[in-house]
Design a protein around this motif. Sequence first.
Motif, PDB file in Angstrom:
ATOM      1  N   VAL A 166      34.718   4.383  -0.365  1.00 50.96           N
ATOM      2  CA  VAL A 166      35.175   3.075  -0.854  1.00 50.96           C
ATOM      3  C   VAL A 166      36.011   2.409   0.233  1.00 50.96           C
ATOM      4  N   ILE A 167      35.534   1.291   0.734  1.00 51.89           N
ATOM      5  CA  ILE A 167      36.161   0.650   1.887  1.00 51.89           C
ATOM      6  C   ILE A 167      36.505  -0.805   1.568  1.00 51.89           C
ATOM      7  N   SER A 168      37.458  -1.336   2.328  1.00 51.75           N
ATOM      8  CA  SER A 168      37.755  -2.765   2.292  1.00 51.75           C
ATOM      9  C   SER A 168      37.058  -3.415   3.477  1.00 51.75           C
ATOM     10  N   SER A 169      37.243  -4.717   3.625  1.00 54.16           N
ATOM     11  CA  SER A 169      36.640  -5.419   4.759  1.00 54.16           C
ATOM     12  C   SER A 169      37.161  -4.882   6.083  1.00 54.16           C
ATOM     13  N   THR A 170      38.384  -4.372   6.092  1.00 60.89           N
ATOM     14  CA  THR A 170      38.955  -3.814   7.329  1.00 60.89           C
ATOM     15  C   THR A 170      38.087  -2.683   7.862  1.00 60.89           C
ATOM     16  N   GLU A 171      37.766  -1.710   7.014  1.00 59.89           N
ATOM     17  CA  GLU A 171      36.938  -0.578   7.443  1.00 59.89           C
ATOM     18  C   GLU A 171      35.494  -0.999   7.692  1.00 59.89           C
ATOM     19  N   ALA A 172      35.012  -1.990   6.929  1.00 52.30           N
ATOM     20  CA  ALA A 172      33.625  -2.439   7.094  1.00 52.30           C
ATOM     21  C   ALA A 172      33.369  -2.974   8.494  1.00 52.30           C
ATOM     22  N   LEU A 173      34.410  -3.498   9.125  1.00 51.54           N
ATOM     23  CA  LEU A 173      34.252  -4.087  10.451  1.00 51.54           C
ATOM     24  C   LEU A 173      34.344  -3.058  11.576  1.00 51.54           C
ATOM     25  N   SER A 174      34.579  -1.813  11.220  1.00 45.23           N
ATOM     26  CA  SER A 174      34.709  -0.771  12.253  1.00 45.23           C
ATOM     27  C   SER A 174      33.944   0.493  11.885  1.00 45.23           C
ATOM     28  N   LEU A 175      32.863   0.358  11.127  1.00 49.77           N
ATOM     29  CA  LEU A 175      32.058   1.518  10.774  1.00 49.77           C
ATOM     30  C   LEU A 175      31.392   2.107  12.016  1.00 49.77           C
ATOM     31  N   ASP A 176      31.159   3.405  12.001  1.00 50.45           N
ATOM     32  CA  ASP A 176      30.498   4.033  13.149  1.00 50.45           C
ATOM     33  C   ASP A 176      28.977   4.017  13.025  1.00 50.45           C
ATOM     34  N   ALA A 177      28.485   3.544  11.867  1.00 52.42           N
ATOM     35  CA  ALA A 177      27.039   3.436  11.670  1.00 52.42           C
ATOM     36  C   ALA A 177      26.773   2.424  10.562  1.00 52.42           C
ATOM     37  N   ILE A 178      25.593   1.850  10.596  1.00 51.00           N
ATOM     38  CA  ILE A 178      25.193   0.898   9.566  1.00 51.00           C
ATOM     39  C   ILE A 178      24.791   1.678   8.320  1.00 51.00           C
ATOM     40  N   PRO A 179      25.423   1.426   7.177  1.00 50.86           N
ATOM     41  CA  PRO A 179      25.052   2.181   5.970  1.00 50.86           C
ATOM     42  C   PRO A 179      23.632   1.842   5.521  1.00 50.86           C
ATOM     43  N   GLU A 180      22.902   2.859   5.133  1.00 56.35           N
ATOM     44  CA  GLU A 180      21.546   2.619   4.642  1.00 56.35           C
ATOM     45  C   GLU A 180      21.577   1.837   3.341  1.00 56.35           C
ATOM     46  N   VAL A 255      28.069   0.917 -12.864  1.00 49.89           N
ATOM     47  CA  VAL A 255      28.278  -0.499 -13.141  1.00 49.89           C
ATOM     48  C   VAL A 255      27.991  -0.771 -14.610  1.00 49.89           C
ATOM     49  N   ASP A 256      28.886  -1.505 -15.265  1.00 47.89           N
ATOM     50  CA  ASP A 256      28.681  -1.951 -16.638  1.00 47.89           C
ATOM     51  C   ASP A 256      28.306  -3.432 -16.617  1.00 47.89           C
ATOM     52  N   GLN A 257      27.070  -3.743 -17.010  1.00 48.38           N
ATOM     53  CA  GLN A 257      26.571  -5.116 -16.958  1.00 48.38           C
ATOM     54  C   GLN A 257      26.354  -5.646 -18.366  1.00 48.38           C
ATOM     55  N   ASP A 258      26.849  -6.861 -18.598  1.00 51.14           N
ATOM     56  CA  ASP A 258      26.711  -7.470 -19.917  1.00 51.14           C
ATOM     57  C   ASP A 258      25.250  -7.540 -20.336  1.00 51.14           C
ATOM     58  N   GLY A 259      24.975  -7.131 -21.558  1.00 51.18           N
ATOM     59  CA  GLY A 259      23.628  -7.201 -22.099  1.00 51.18           C
ATOM     60  C   GLY A 259      22.717  -6.074 -21.669  1.00 51.18           C
ATOM     61  N   ILE A 260      23.150  -5.276 -20.709  1.00 51.40           N
ATOM     62  CA  ILE A 260      22.317  -4.177 -20.197  1.00 51.40           C
ATOM     63  C   ILE A 260      22.997  -2.829 -20.403  1.00 51.40           C
ATOM     64  N   GLY A 261      24.308  -2.806 -20.192  1.00 52.24           N
ATOM     65  CA  GLY A 261      25.044  -1.556 -20.333  1.00 52.24           C
ATOM     66  C   GLY A 261      25.284  -0.866 -19.006  1.00 52.24           C
ATOM     67  N   ARG A 262      25.525   0.422 -19.055  1.00 49.53           N
ATOM     68  CA  ARG A 262      25.854   1.208 -17.863  1.00 49.53           C
ATOM     69  C   ARG A 262      24.610   1.483 -17.024  1.00 49.53           C
ATOM     70  N   ARG A 263      24.731   1.283 -15.732  1.00 50.70           N
ATOM     71  CA  ARG A 263      23.687   1.648 -14.791  1.00 50.70           C
ATOM     72  C   ARG A 263      24.352   2.178 -13.539  1.00 50.70           C
ATOM     73  N   THR A 264      23.590   2.875 -12.703  1.00 49.66           N
ATOM     74  CA  THR A 264      24.136   3.418 -11.465  1.00 49.66           C
ATOM     75  C   THR A 264      23.375   2.856 -10.275  1.00 49.66           C
ATOM     76  N   ILE A 265      24.095   2.671  -9.186  1.00 46.39           N
ATOM     77  CA  ILE A 265      23.524   2.136  -7.953  1.00 46.39           C
ATOM     78  C   ILE A 265      23.730   3.166  -6.852  1.00 46.39           C
ATOM     79  N   ALA A 266      22.654   3.680  -6.305  1.00 44.29           N
ATOM     80  CA  ALA A 266      22.767   4.621  -5.194  1.00 44.29           C
ATOM     81  C   ALA A 266      23.349   3.902  -3.986  1.00 44.29           C
ATOM     82  N   MET A 267      24.294   4.525  -3.308  1.00 49.50           N
ATOM     83  CA  MET A 267      24.931   3.867  -2.166  1.00 49.50           C
ATOM     84  C   MET A 267      25.497   4.907  -1.205  1.00 49.50           C
ATOM     85  N   ASP A 268      25.699   4.460   0.020  1.00 53.01           N
ATOM     86  CA  ASP A 268      26.396   5.261   1.025  1.00 53.01           C
ATOM     87  C   ASP A 268      27.831   4.799   1.205  1.00 53.01           C
ATOM     88  N   ARG A 269      28.055   3.510   0.971  1.00 51.92           N
ATOM     89  CA  ARG A 269      29.390   2.932   1.038  1.00 51.92           C
ATOM     90  C   ARG A 269      29.538   1.894  -0.065  1.00 51.92           C
TER      91      ARG A 269
END
Length: 468
Positions: A166-180, A255-269
Amino acid sequence: MADITAKVLIVGGGPGGYVAAIRAGQLGLDVVLVEQDGREGGLGGTCLNVGCIPSKAIIHAAEAFHQAVEQATKAPFGLKVERPTIDFVRTVEWKDGIVGRLTGGVGALLKRHHVKIVQGRAEMTDGKSCRVETDTGPQVIRAEHVVLATGSVAAALPSLPFGGKVISSTEALSLDAIPERLAVVGAGYIGLELGIAFAKLGSKVTVVEALDRILPAYDAELVRPVARRMRALGMEVLTQAKAAGLSDDGSALAVDQDGIGRRTIAMDRVLVATGRRARLSGFGLERLDLTLDRGAVQIDERCATSMRNVWAVGDLTGEPMLAHRAMAQGVVVAEQIAGHRRVFDAAAIPAVCFTDPEIVTVGLSPDDARRAGREILTAQFPFQANGRALTLANDDGFVRVTARADNHLVLGIAAVGPGVSELASSFGLALEMGARLEDIGGTIHAHPTLGEAFHEASLRALGEALHI
């Protein structure tokens, strides 16, 4: 160490603080500036070190790479590129080099104007003095005037504390690799500027926004071209959705989305970009008798606080949190301390969103003007009818003007399109000088330029458009 006494003590070396110091030095005032190097940089503040400047460098690199990738499969004007790649570590090094040059320049300017810089963490002891923890020990500074310019910090979410993936914009600007795979929480300008950049760099980007649309601070007409571009880049947008936290193994965002409910999003960052808040802690604010308003230091039109000779500028004073607002406030404060009569007029502050396409606004939108009880004229000129936009192979967008119906005084100007950030100064100048539609329509605009759309939109509002 012996106490330091000065006319002006400035706490914070960001845009508001260092500009106030330079202007005060130009006016012959004895100035001490206290700045603490830290997570978000030193001289130049968040904007220069981990915000405005480095993000625009990454955005530029991402656009250049994306164009090269497109040219590998398309060649609309004959340019062909074979298998482009990007070394993101070198991109970050290039970005850091730009930041280094500019922070060095700020230091040189302060030195030229005889500003004494004290490095360390300032702790206000009262409205006239502070104690600074420096590398060589504590230093007490006393001054007749105190300017608070402590800036802002990234707003965290209780469900997604910063750290690890979990990063803020500060860390996003200095990542050592592009997240898939990148999940962006917050569809304001920070989240979308960086989200679009990483989509161009090859990340699979999913944007999660709690409200019902992206860029909620901008009117829907300006946002539509950005939404179209995001879809073309393959970005997924979930609105009316709230991030609930990471999965147990840390590989997905719930993620909890109105009208849909809980779902998950695969991520690296996960980039949390839910805004910024005034930095109210860490410098002894509790020892000052300052009035706060909605989580920020309250100031009047002179940037004066509720304590005599204590001033505040920039993000510490709330929205709009813009570097150029802070700079303008810094100048106003320095000139008042030097004996000039000045006030800060917030009517003509441009706001720029460096998405693709870019958005710029200054003054009132048509809806804002109507809510204020104005009868208005409003018109827009599309970039599809602008020769320069066509030569840039990017004609999605327009320039829009809003003016009073009775005397044609311009109330607001907005644009969305390629490179429209460079029109912000002319838009701001028009409002600052009290231009009328006839003034803009009577100004010869160079051809071929994007600025001609400003000219044509004003003529169109008068019923005199030439090229549409």
